[in-house]
Write a protein that holds these residues in place. Structure first.
Motif, PDB file in Angstrom:
ATOM      1  N   VAL A 112       0.863  -1.197  -0.067  1.00  0.00           N
ATOM      2  CA  VAL A 112      -0.057   0.003   0.076  1.00  0.00           C
ATOM      3  C   VAL A 112       0.775   1.087  -0.078  1.00  0.00           C
ATOM      4  N   LYS A 113       1.858   1.266   0.651  1.00  0.00           N
ATOM      5  CA  LYS A 113       2.948   2.451   0.753  1.00  0.00           C
ATOM      6  C   LYS A 113       3.473   2.673  -0.403  1.00  0.00           C
ATOM      7  N   GLU A 114       3.947   1.504  -0.989  1.00  0.00           N
ATOM      8  CA  GLU A 114       4.610   1.720  -2.435  1.00  0.00           C
ATOM      9  C   GLU A 114       3.482   2.067  -3.536  1.00  0.00           C
ATOM     10  N   ALA A 115       2.258   1.760  -3.349  1.00  0.00           N
ATOM     11  CA  ALA A 115       1.301   2.278  -4.199  1.00  0.00           C
ATOM     12  C   ALA A 115       1.098   3.748  -4.082  1.00  0.00           C
ATOM     13  N   GLY A 116       1.643   4.470  -2.969  1.00  0.00           N
ATOM     14  CA  GLY A 116       1.034   5.910  -2.392  1.00  0.00           C
ATOM     15  C   GLY A 116      -0.217   5.834  -2.059  1.00  0.00           C
ATOM     16  N   LEU A 117      -0.816   4.902  -1.391  1.00  0.00           N
ATOM     17  CA  LEU A 117      -2.005   5.007  -0.769  1.00  0.00           C
ATOM     18  C   LEU A 117      -2.226   5.037   0.573  1.00  0.00           C
ATOM     19  N   LYS A 118      -0.747   4.910   1.172  1.00  0.00           N
ATOM     20  CA  LYS A 118      -0.462   5.080   2.687  1.00  0.00           C
ATOM     21  C   LYS A 118       0.842   5.772   2.759  1.00  0.00           C
ATOM     22  N   GLU A 119       0.705   6.671   3.887  1.00  0.00           N
ATOM     23  CA  GLU A 119       2.220   7.393   4.271  1.00  0.00           C
ATOM     24  C   GLU A 119       2.947   6.395   5.091  1.00  0.00           C
ATOM     25  N   GLY A 120       4.280   6.782   4.898  1.00  0.00           N
ATOM     26  CA  GLY A 120       5.149   6.046   5.797  1.00  0.00           C
ATOM     27  C   GLY A 120       6.040   6.938   6.737  1.00  0.00           C
ATOM     28  N   ARG A 121       6.337   6.351   7.876  1.00  0.00           N
ATOM     29  CA  ARG A 121       7.062   7.476   8.902  1.00  0.00           C
ATOM     30  C   ARG A 121       8.435   7.512   8.434  1.00  0.00           C
ATOM     31  N   GLY A 122       8.705   8.214   7.452  1.00  0.00           N
ATOM     32  CA  GLY A 122      10.309   8.490   7.019  1.00  0.00           C
ATOM     33  C   GLY A 122      10.823   9.725   8.114  1.00  0.00           C
ATOM     34  N   PRO A 123      12.029  10.203   7.738  1.00  0.00           N
ATOM     35  CA  PRO A 123      12.616  11.257   8.463  1.00  0.00           C
ATOM     36  C   PRO A 123      11.809  12.394   8.515  1.00  0.00           C
ATOM     37  N   LEU A 124      11.541  12.851   9.667  1.00  0.00           N
ATOM     38  CA  LEU A 124      10.519  14.081   9.848  1.00  0.00           C
ATOM     39  C   LEU A 124      11.258  15.576   9.619  1.00  0.00           C
ATOM     40  N   VAL A 125      10.705  16.220   8.741  1.00  0.00           N
ATOM     41  CA  VAL A 125      11.213  17.571   8.409  1.00  0.00           C
ATOM     42  C   VAL A 125      11.129  18.663   9.523  1.00  0.00           C
ATOM     43  N   ARG A 126      12.260  18.834  10.378  1.00  0.00           N
ATOM     44  CA  ARG A 126      12.264  19.662  11.319  1.00  0.00           C
ATOM     45  C   ARG A 126      13.000  21.068  11.249  1.00  0.00           C
ATOM     46  N   LYS A 127      12.560  21.741  10.043  1.00  0.00           N
ATOM     47  CA  LYS A 127      12.720  23.345   9.707  1.00  0.00           C
ATOM     48  C   LYS A 127      11.608  23.685   8.970  1.00  0.00           C
ATOM     49  N   ASN A 128      11.545  25.272   8.999  1.00  0.00           N
ATOM     50  CA  ASN A 128      10.595  25.799   8.237  1.00  0.00           C
ATOM     51  C   ASN A 128      10.935  25.910   6.878  1.00  0.00           C
ATOM     52  N   LEU A 129       9.663  25.712   6.079  1.00  0.00           N
ATOM     53  CA  LEU A 129       9.811  25.573   4.675  1.00  0.00           C
ATOM     54  C   LEU A 129       9.379  27.325   4.113  1.00  0.00           C
ATOM     55  N   GLU A 130      10.424  27.727   3.334  1.00  0.00           N
ATOM     56  CA  GLU A 130      10.071  28.993   2.625  1.00  0.00           C
ATOM     57  C   GLU A 130       9.564  28.848   1.285  1.00  0.00           C
ATOM     58  N   PHE A 131       8.384  29.485   1.127  1.00  0.00           N
ATOM     59  CA  PHE A 131       7.666  29.356  -0.277  1.00  0.00           C
ATOM     60  C   PHE A 131       7.691  30.774  -0.953  1.00  0.00           C
ATOM     61  N   GLY A 132       8.860  31.478  -0.740  1.00  0.00           N
ATOM     62  CA  GLY A 132       9.347  32.717  -1.396  1.00  0.00           C
ATOM     63  C   GLY A 132       8.260  33.916  -1.168  1.00  0.00           C
ATOM     64  N   ASP A 133       8.557  35.034  -1.992  1.00  0.00           N
ATOM     65  CA  ASP A 133       7.797  36.290  -2.093  1.00  0.00           C
ATOM     66  C   ASP A 133       6.665  36.272  -3.062  1.00  0.00           C
ATOM     67  N   ILE A 134       5.652  36.806  -2.654  1.00  0.00           N
ATOM     68  CA  ILE A 134       4.627  36.797  -3.913  1.00  0.00           C
ATOM     69  C   ILE A 134       4.243  38.243  -3.936  1.00  0.00           C
ATOM     70  N   TYR A 135       4.304  39.133  -5.169  1.00  0.00           N
ATOM     71  CA  TYR A 135       3.931  40.176  -5.492  1.00  0.00           C
ATOM     72  C   TYR A 135       2.511  40.228  -6.008  1.00  0.00           C
ATOM     73  N   THR A 136       1.616  41.121  -5.539  1.00  0.00           N
ATOM     74  CA  THR A 136       0.270  41.161  -6.180  1.00  0.00           C
ATOM     75  C   THR A 136      -0.303  42.499  -5.954  1.00  0.00           C
ATOM     76  N   SER A 137      -1.138  42.958  -6.703  1.00  0.00           N
ATOM     77  CA  SER A 137      -2.137  44.174  -6.920  1.00  0.00           C
ATOM     78  C   SER A 137      -3.446  43.809  -6.225  1.00  0.00           C
ATOM     79  N   SER A 138      -3.578  42.434  -5.861  1.00  0.00           N
ATOM     80  CA  SER A 138      -5.013  42.125  -5.370  1.00  0.00           C
ATOM     81  C   SER A 138      -5.267  42.574  -3.977  1.00  0.00           C
ATOM     82  N   THR A 139      -6.375  42.781  -3.481  1.00  0.00           N
ATOM     83  CA  THR A 139      -6.728  43.072  -2.379  1.00  0.00           C
ATOM     84  C   THR A 139      -6.809  42.022  -1.232  1.00  0.00           C
ATOM     85  N   TYR A 140      -7.036  40.740  -1.866  1.00  0.00           N
ATOM     86  CA  TYR A 140      -7.179  39.519  -0.500  1.00  0.00           C
ATOM     87  C   TYR A 140      -6.714  38.505  -1.627  1.00  0.00           C
ATOM     88  N   PHE A 141      -6.445  37.311  -0.743  1.00  0.00           N
ATOM     89  CA  PHE A 141      -6.443  35.913  -1.228  1.00  0.00           C
ATOM     90  C   PHE A 141      -7.098  35.061  -0.865  1.00  0.00           C
TER      91      PHE A 141
END
Length: 246
Positions: A112-141
């Motif tokens: 099931v894990k190999e088919a992508g139908l179930k998660e496995g407990r691999g090494p946990l990510v212990r850092k903040n993930l930066e998704f960059g800067d977004i520039y917009t002229s919109s009033t809301y998201f």
């Protein structure tokens, strides 16, 4: 006067006569004589201990291994039947196929894990993930979030400009959405993992749309540990939409 003189003479005569009488009759008693001499007691004879053979009985130390009242002999002798005691939980009525159930479950879980139908407990990510800067002229998201893996109880918190706008969201298979309205200039936005799911780390996907319904960004975080965040910087300005990823 004559009478006194006569009395003195008479008393003197009587005293002399009495002394003469006692002196002739008194005889002294001689001390007794003992002819027998005391017997001499001979001193005890001292024998040489080295030359004397004393009849002292010998002391024999008992052997505790030969005394069955102290240490009973083991029943497990050569040629005898051993104990039938066992720690096994199997009984005469157990299903013989039960011993293979554990292995079959492990093989199924792996498939099931190999088919992508179930998660496995691999090494946990212990850092903040930066998704960059977004520039917009919109009033809301409009922010949409869901679980990007198996549904295992992942939860997140949304913080915009250091204010909590969503206290707790349980990620599901379908998207759940909320709205953020910008200030002029720089704005910070964070999605924080509140826990890790029962099948692995905190895994989630998100989509960001502007006020006109345009898809600004679509991405995901995988196996994030509790307390770590997906972070964004949103810059509101009067320019055409630009996305800059660090």
């Amino acid at each position: 006067m004559k009478q006194i003189l006569f009395f003195i003479l008479f008393f003197t005569a009587v005293t002399v006569s009495a002394q003469t009488e006692f002196s002739t009759k008194f005889k002294s008693i001689p001390a007794p004589k003992f002819s027998a001499k005391p017997k001499k007691i001979p001193s005890p004879e001292i024998k040489n201990p080295a030359g004397t053979n004393l009849d002292i009985p010998s002391i024999k130390t008992p052997n505790v291994f030969d005394n069955t009242s102290i240490t009973p002999k083991s029943k497990f002798q050569v040629g005898e039947q051993k104990s039938t005691f066992t720690m096994s939980t199997e009984t005469d009525f157990a299903n013989p196929g039960d011993r293979y159930v554990g292995k079959m479950e492990k093989d199924l879980d792996k498939a099931v894990k190999e088919a992508g139908l179930k998660e496995g407990r691999g090494p946990l990510v212990r850092k903040n993930l930066e998704f960059g800067d977004i520039y917009t002229s919109s009033t809301y998201f409009i922010i949409k979030c869901r679980d990007a893996g198996a549904i295992d109880g992942d939860m997140i918190k949304a913080v915009f400009n250091e204010n909590v706008i969503v206290q707790r969201m349980v990620l599901e298979s379908n998207y759940q959405e909320f709205k953020i309205t910008f200030n002029e200039g720089f704005n910070t936005f964070e999605l924080e993992a509140l826990n890790i799911g029962s099948l692995g780390g905190n895994t989630g996907g998100f989509e960001i749309y502007d006020a006109e319904g345009n898809l600004i960004l679509s991405d995901y975080w995988n196996n994030l540990d509790t307390g770590f965040k997906a972070k964004f910087v949103i810059v509101k300005q009067k320019k055409a939409l630009i996305k800059s990823v660090k």
